[in-house]
Motif scaffolding. Sequence first.
Motif, PDB file in Angstrom:
ATOM      1  N   THR A 242       0.728  -1.284   0.081  1.00 35.43           N
ATOM      2  CA  THR A 242       0.136  -0.083  -0.089  1.00 35.43           C
ATOM      3  C   THR A 242       0.738   1.382   0.034  1.00 35.43           C
ATOM      4  O   THR A 242       0.451   2.388  -0.402  1.00 35.43           O
ATOM      5  CB  THR A 242      -0.905   0.235   1.389  1.00 35.43           C
ATOM      6  N   ALA A 243       2.257   1.153   0.379  1.00 35.04           N
ATOM      7  CA  ALA A 243       2.937   2.197   0.290  1.00 35.04           C
ATOM      8  C   ALA A 243       4.595   1.923   0.024  1.00 35.04           C
ATOM      9  O   ALA A 243       4.849   0.601   0.343  1.00 35.04           O
ATOM     10  CB  ALA A 243       3.123   3.021   1.622  1.00 35.04           C
ATOM     11  N   LEU A 244       5.161   2.694  -0.698  1.00 28.95           N
ATOM     12  CA  LEU A 244       6.243   2.253  -1.113  1.00 28.95           C
ATOM     13  C   LEU A 244       7.435   3.777  -1.387  1.00 28.95           C
ATOM     14  O   LEU A 244       7.136   4.467  -2.306  1.00 28.95           O
ATOM     15  CB  LEU A 244       6.726   1.445  -2.400  1.00 28.95           C
ATOM     16  N   GLU A 245       8.310   3.948  -0.350  1.00 30.76           N
ATOM     17  CA  GLU A 245       8.984   5.108  -0.414  1.00 30.76           C
ATOM     18  C   GLU A 245      10.301   5.285  -0.216  1.00 30.76           C
ATOM     19  O   GLU A 245      10.968   4.062   0.543  1.00 30.76           O
ATOM     20  CB  GLU A 245       8.458   6.161   0.800  1.00 30.76           C
ATOM     21  N   PRO A 246      11.164   5.546  -1.008  1.00 29.23           N
ATOM     22  CA  PRO A 246      12.748   5.602  -0.938  1.00 29.23           C
ATOM     23  C   PRO A 246      13.251   6.102   0.281  1.00 29.23           C
ATOM     24  O   PRO A 246      12.604   7.279   0.440  1.00 29.23           O
ATOM     25  CB  PRO A 246      13.329   6.459  -2.285  1.00 29.23           C
ATOM     26  N   ILE A 247      13.928   5.465   0.826  1.00 26.68           N
ATOM     27  CA  ILE A 247      14.796   6.080   2.196  1.00 26.68           C
ATOM     28  C   ILE A 247      15.965   6.103   2.116  1.00 26.68           C
ATOM     29  O   ILE A 247      16.663   6.864   2.966  1.00 26.68           O
ATOM     30  CB  ILE A 247      14.332   5.004   3.335  1.00 26.68           C
ATOM     31  N   GLN A 248      16.961   5.432   1.284  1.00 27.59           N
ATOM     32  CA  GLN A 248      18.220   5.621   0.998  1.00 27.59           C
ATOM     33  C   GLN A 248      18.718   5.146  -0.195  1.00 27.59           C
ATOM     34  O   GLN A 248      18.165   4.262  -1.001  1.00 27.59           O
ATOM     35  CB  GLN A 248      18.881   4.345   2.259  1.00 27.59           C
ATOM     36  N   GLU A 249      19.767   5.971  -0.803  1.00 23.11           N
ATOM     37  CA  GLU A 249      20.199   5.699  -2.155  1.00 23.11           C
ATOM     38  C   GLU A 249      21.683   5.907  -1.962  1.00 23.11           C
ATOM     39  O   GLU A 249      22.097   7.179  -2.104  1.00 23.11           O
ATOM     40  CB  GLU A 249      19.619   6.659  -3.045  1.00 23.11           C
ATOM     41  N   ALA A 250      22.449   5.036  -2.117  1.00 24.22           N
ATOM     42  CA  ALA A 250      23.961   5.374  -1.872  1.00 24.22           C
ATOM     43  C   ALA A 250      24.569   3.835  -2.366  1.00 24.22           C
ATOM     44  O   ALA A 250      23.964   2.751  -2.036  1.00 24.22           O
ATOM     45  CB  ALA A 250      24.356   5.522  -0.635  1.00 24.22           C
ATOM     46  N   ALA A 251      25.904   4.115  -2.508  1.00 27.82           N
ATOM     47  CA  ALA A 251      26.777   2.734  -2.860  1.00 27.82           C
ATOM     48  C   ALA A 251      26.138   1.782  -3.689  1.00 27.82           C
ATOM     49  O   ALA A 251      26.058   0.635  -3.536  1.00 27.82           O
ATOM     50  CB  ALA A 251      27.143   2.274  -1.680  1.00 27.82           C
ATOM     51  N   GLY A 252      25.505   2.307  -4.946  1.00 25.49           N
ATOM     52  CA  GLY A 252      25.136   1.284  -5.840  1.00 25.49           C
ATOM     53  C   GLY A 252      23.898   0.433  -5.480  1.00 25.49           C
ATOM     54  O   GLY A 252      23.450  -0.266  -6.105  1.00 25.49           O
ATOM     55  N   ARG A 253      22.926   1.034  -4.648  1.00 29.16           N
ATOM     56  CA  ARG A 253      21.556   0.707  -4.234  1.00 29.16           C
ATOM     57  C   ARG A 253      20.739   1.601  -3.746  1.00 29.16           C
ATOM     58  O   ARG A 253      21.195   2.741  -3.514  1.00 29.16           O
ATOM     59  CB  ARG A 253      21.948  -0.482  -3.166  1.00 29.16           C
ATOM     60  N   VAL A 254      19.350   1.094  -3.804  1.00 31.25           N
ATOM     61  CA  VAL A 254      18.364   1.864  -3.350  1.00 31.25           C
ATOM     62  C   VAL A 254      17.629   1.135  -2.442  1.00 31.25           C
ATOM     63  O   VAL A 254      17.186   0.202  -2.835  1.00 31.25           O
ATOM     64  CB  VAL A 254      17.656   2.649  -4.605  1.00 31.25           C
ATOM     65  N   ARG A 255      17.304   1.789  -1.252  1.00 30.19           N
ATOM     66  CA  ARG A 255      16.323   1.043  -0.380  1.00 30.19           C
ATOM     67  C   ARG A 255      14.874   1.944  -0.258  1.00 30.19           C
ATOM     68  O   ARG A 255      14.929   2.893  -0.089  1.00 30.19           O
ATOM     69  CB  ARG A 255      16.843   1.221   1.013  1.00 30.19           C
ATOM     70  N   TYR A 256      13.825   0.801  -0.024  1.00 32.34           N
ATOM     71  CA  TYR A 256      12.611   1.482   0.007  1.00 32.34           C
ATOM     72  C   TYR A 256      12.021   1.107   1.195  1.00 32.34           C
ATOM     73  O   TYR A 256      12.180  -0.132   1.639  1.00 32.34           O
ATOM     74  CB  TYR A 256      11.477   1.102  -1.165  1.00 32.34           C
ATOM     75  N   ALA A 257      11.296   1.716   1.877  1.00 32.44           N
ATOM     76  CA  ALA A 257      10.387   1.260   2.873  1.00 32.44           C
ATOM     77  C   ALA A 257       8.819   1.222   2.702  1.00 32.44           C
ATOM     78  O   ALA A 257       8.239   2.016   2.002  1.00 32.44           O
ATOM     79  CB  ALA A 257      10.449   2.363   4.066  1.00 32.44           C
ATOM     80  N   GLY A 258       8.338  -0.027   2.742  1.00 35.30           N
ATOM     81  CA  GLY A 258       7.089  -0.312   2.469  1.00 35.30           C
ATOM     82  C   GLY A 258       6.063  -0.955   3.358  1.00 35.30           C
ATOM     83  O   GLY A 258       6.499  -0.968   4.590  1.00 35.30           O
ATOM     84  N   GLU A 259       4.844  -0.947   2.931  1.00 34.43           N
ATOM     85  CA  GLU A 259       3.861  -1.518   3.887  1.00 34.43           C
ATOM     86  C   GLU A 259       2.864  -2.380   3.162  1.00 34.43           C
ATOM     87  O   GLU A 259       2.419  -2.008   2.241  1.00 34.43           O
ATOM     88  CB  GLU A 259       3.211  -0.161   4.466  1.00 34.43           C
ATOM     89  N   ARG A 260       2.489  -3.760   3.831  1.00 41.22           N
ATOM     90  CA  ARG A 260       1.744  -4.634   3.159  1.00 41.22           C
ATOM     91  C   ARG A 260       0.365  -4.342   3.467  1.00 41.22           C
ATOM     92  O   ARG A 260       0.068  -3.292   4.513  1.00 41.22           O
ATOM     93  CB  ARG A 260       2.039  -5.861   3.790  1.00 41.22           C
ATOM     94  N   ALA A 261      -0.582  -4.826   2.958  1.00 38.12           N
ATOM     95  CA  ALA A 261      -2.189  -4.371   3.217  1.00 38.12           C
ATOM     96  C   ALA A 261      -2.654  -4.665   4.692  1.00 38.12           C
ATOM     97  O   ALA A 261      -3.478  -4.002   5.322  1.00 38.12           O
ATOM     98  CB  ALA A 261      -3.034  -5.445   2.465  1.00 38.12           C
ATOM     99  N   ASP A 262      -1.826  -5.788   5.406  1.00 42.09           N
ATOM    100  CA  ASP A 262      -2.225  -6.005   6.780  1.00 42.09           C
ATOM    101  C   ASP A 262      -1.156  -5.028   7.787  1.00 42.09           C
ATOM    102  O   ASP A 262      -1.480  -5.130   8.794  1.00 42.09           O
ATOM    103  CB  ASP A 262      -1.802  -7.294   7.073  1.00 42.09           C
ATOM    104  N   GLY A 263      -0.618  -4.094   7.184  1.00 39.24           N
ATOM    105  CA  GLY A 263       0.027  -3.202   8.120  1.00 39.24           C
ATOM    106  C   GLY A 263       1.522  -3.294   8.358  1.00 39.24           C
ATOM    107  O   GLY A 263       2.174  -2.579   8.858  1.00 39.24           O
ATOM    108  N   GLN A 264       1.650  -4.636   8.124  1.00 40.74           N
ATOM    109  CA  GLN A 264       3.187  -5.205   8.218  1.00 40.74           C
ATOM    110  C   GLN A 264       4.219  -4.275   7.551  1.00 40.74           C
ATOM    111  O   GLN A 264       4.222  -4.453   6.236  1.00 40.74           O
ATOM    112  CB  GLN A 264       3.356  -6.536   7.806  1.00 40.74           C
ATOM    113  N   PRO A 265       5.249  -3.677   8.063  1.00 34.84           N
ATOM    114  CA  PRO A 265       6.218  -3.115   7.200  1.00 34.84           C
ATOM    115  C   PRO A 265       7.521  -3.987   6.835  1.00 34.84           C
ATOM    116  O   PRO A 265       7.517  -5.100   6.871  1.00 34.84           O
ATOM    117  CB  PRO A 265       7.088  -2.106   8.401  1.00 34.84           C
ATOM    118  N   VAL A 266       7.855  -3.494   5.227  1.00 32.68           N
ATOM    119  CA  VAL A 266       8.748  -4.322   4.834  1.00 32.68           C
ATOM    120  C   VAL A 266       9.673  -3.401   4.254  1.00 32.68           C
ATOM    121  O   VAL A 266       9.711  -2.123   4.075  1.00 32.68           O
ATOM    122  CB  VAL A 266       8.176  -4.983   3.607  1.00 32.68           C
ATOM    123  N   ARG A 267      11.054  -3.908   3.984  1.00 32.88           N
ATOM    124  CA  ARG A 267      12.049  -3.043   3.365  1.00 32.88           C
ATOM    125  C   ARG A 267      12.601  -3.928   2.159  1.00 32.88           C
ATOM    126  O   ARG A 267      12.801  -5.029   1.991  1.00 32.88           O
ATOM    127  CB  ARG A 267      13.277  -3.148   4.359  1.00 32.88           C
TER     128      ARG A 267
END
Length: 776
Positions: free
Chosen positions: A222-247
């Motif tokens: 339900t959500a996907l936001e970039p939180i870090q972009e460095a050293a050849g990679r990008v990390r997103y913080a996301g959230e599933r439909a049940d509210g569980q966070p994922v990275r």
Amino acid sequence: MRHRGASFWPPGRIRRPVDVPRLIASSLAALALAALAAFAPDAARTLAELIPVAHTDLTRALLSIVNVFASLTVLIALIVVVVDAIRFRRFALTSAVLACVVAVPLAVGVALLAHLASSAAHTLLLGEPHQSAGLPVTAVTALLVGADLHGRPWWARSRIALVIGIGCAMGLGSLTLVSAAYAVLVGTAAGLGVRVALGVLPARPPEDVVRSVLAGAGWQLTALEPIQEAAGRVRYAGERADGQPVRVTVVDPDRRGVTFGRRAWRLLRLRTAAVGRPALSLRGLLEQQALCAALAAAADVAAPKALALLAAGRALLLVEEPLAGRPLSATEIDLPCATAAMRELRRLHEAGLAHGAITAESVLVLPDGRAGFAHLGAAQPAATDLQRELDVVAMLVVVATSVGPDDAVAALRAGYRTEPVAETRLAALLQPLALPRKDRPPRRRHLLPELRTALTLGESAGGPAPRLERLSTRTVVSIAAGTLAAYLLIGQLGQIDLLGALQKAQPGWLALALLGSAITYVGSALALQAFVPVSLPLGTTALVQLASSFLTLVTPPAVGQVGLNLRYLQRASVPVATAAAVVAVKEFVTVLVTVPLLLLCGWLSGVSASRLTLLPSGDVLFVLGVVAAALAVLVVVPVTRRLLLRRLQPLLRQTLPQLIAAASDPRRLVLAITGVLVLNAGYVLAFDASLRAFGASLDLPTLVVVYLAASVLGSAAPTPGGLGAVEAALVGGLTAVGVPVAAALPAVLAFRTATFWLPAPLGYLAMIGLQRRGRL
């Protein structure tokens, strides 16, 4: 959402680090080829004729047919590139056109510059007018490289077609080997230059593609936001439909050069037992991280859980369930918290894993009071004992920063349950190189000795520290400096008839040079005796100084001598602290006497019977200026200045009481100064005799200045015995004051033979004899 490649000038471009060395290599190769055509046209013409031109009608007809098909293939590839760029990658068209526009004038301009040196250079590089294919090849190469086709469908086909076309052109005579290589190199350099200057679009999939790949694998976010972009990679913080966070971590293949270079250097510099076998590519690194997360989850270690590893084109996606907690850097750490961190580290190690990057940010305090790890990006499976011990050392430093060394060791014993033997080894490992970069001195400078004391209860660490490096920085610098010095000396050797000069040498003066070399060991012994509180025999002390000449073959200047003198004084029942102070004061007094002596002789070199001046002679002033400039560079550069301060401050604190004591006893001070003067007099005698053996001489002040200046520069060199640096400085100093190279070079080699090479085997025999007598 509009694709970012649908713009002729899109934001978010990156620069591939791997393009920079490629640009440098292609540019240097093109310039080298142009220099060859300009200054050695005959050699370039011979190289150009290595591939003969076809003369038979049948061969030329076949080559013409193949050339037509190859040219058509290249043309089709260019059309496909343009169409593909207009549809999906418009910035690629911008880069390609700019590279093409830059390449052709660049090729012509460099060829015209070479033409100024040789009239044949222009034809050798660009070919005959009206029939050469050089400029078209340059333009096509620049267009293909500038368009950044790596990984695109037509990249391989266009390269193969271009190579076949170039081969046919050389067979038909419209290109030579030289002009073809020049065209490809200039085109490649122009394309890479545009890519480095303007950047390229990353191959990382856009956010909507990441969402699509995750949805296809059953991960509806339900959500996907970039939180870090460095050293050849990008990390997103996301959230599933049940509210569980994922990275979600997305590997960017365009930045693979950063990780490869850094990790390859670690593998070359450090032993495998210390760093394991880490992945060299970002894709391999992410796969290894997923494996370590799975192993940690199986062992119930508090760490992020790997949920999925997915492919998105050439990119790779790792979906994790992050661990909820606060980092140690944002938490008030107490003894139970530190014990929990040590306990969780032991659980990680029992699973066969090493974390590899323990810092205050990577260790978390969980809501239930347990500790955990924020990430396993640097973790290693099947970890060695040394890797696990390095983790423990890093954790000790992290917790000791907050709770103190004693509580950190108590937490180690309660949580990690170490044995005394293991703690002794950990104490030896408490060295800056063993820590993650963020935890190294100067921030932790005073913490390491306090932790060693707490681990060993104030006793000695018990043996040398385990070796972590394959190649130390000193070794690398020594090899580089030695190679440069050897290159300079070999170049000078080629200018003279060395064998003829040695045959004409006068043996009497060479024997006097050996006598001067022997005197130096007596002077060094006198300088050491002046500060020793016990009586030492002069003969034995001189033999110790001779024995140190063997160690100079494998250690930088003064290092081997200092260590051997310490051992000698300890065997003579001098306490360790006193012995260290005596040796330090001896070296310090040597500097205090040598520098004024250098300045005095520099001034005396300006005194003559006809005039008196307060300035040294011009040649000597030049030598002193070079020495002053070299020392000024050491002081101005921040890295070397900090190194000098770290070395000099403890030395001053250690030697000041001894210097005051020596100043209060004139007899000891006079004996020390006499020893230093005898030491330098022996070297000057050997140097003067070596010069006279080859028919050259200098007035005494100038001779002393040249020797002392070379000695100062040589002592700053990291090579064993100042090897290479001393020879180059002596030859340079002699030639600067007017001694011909034909006499200077053999004289310097004779001087170094008498004072460096011949004493070494005698020093080895002296060391063996002193060891058998229990003096060392």
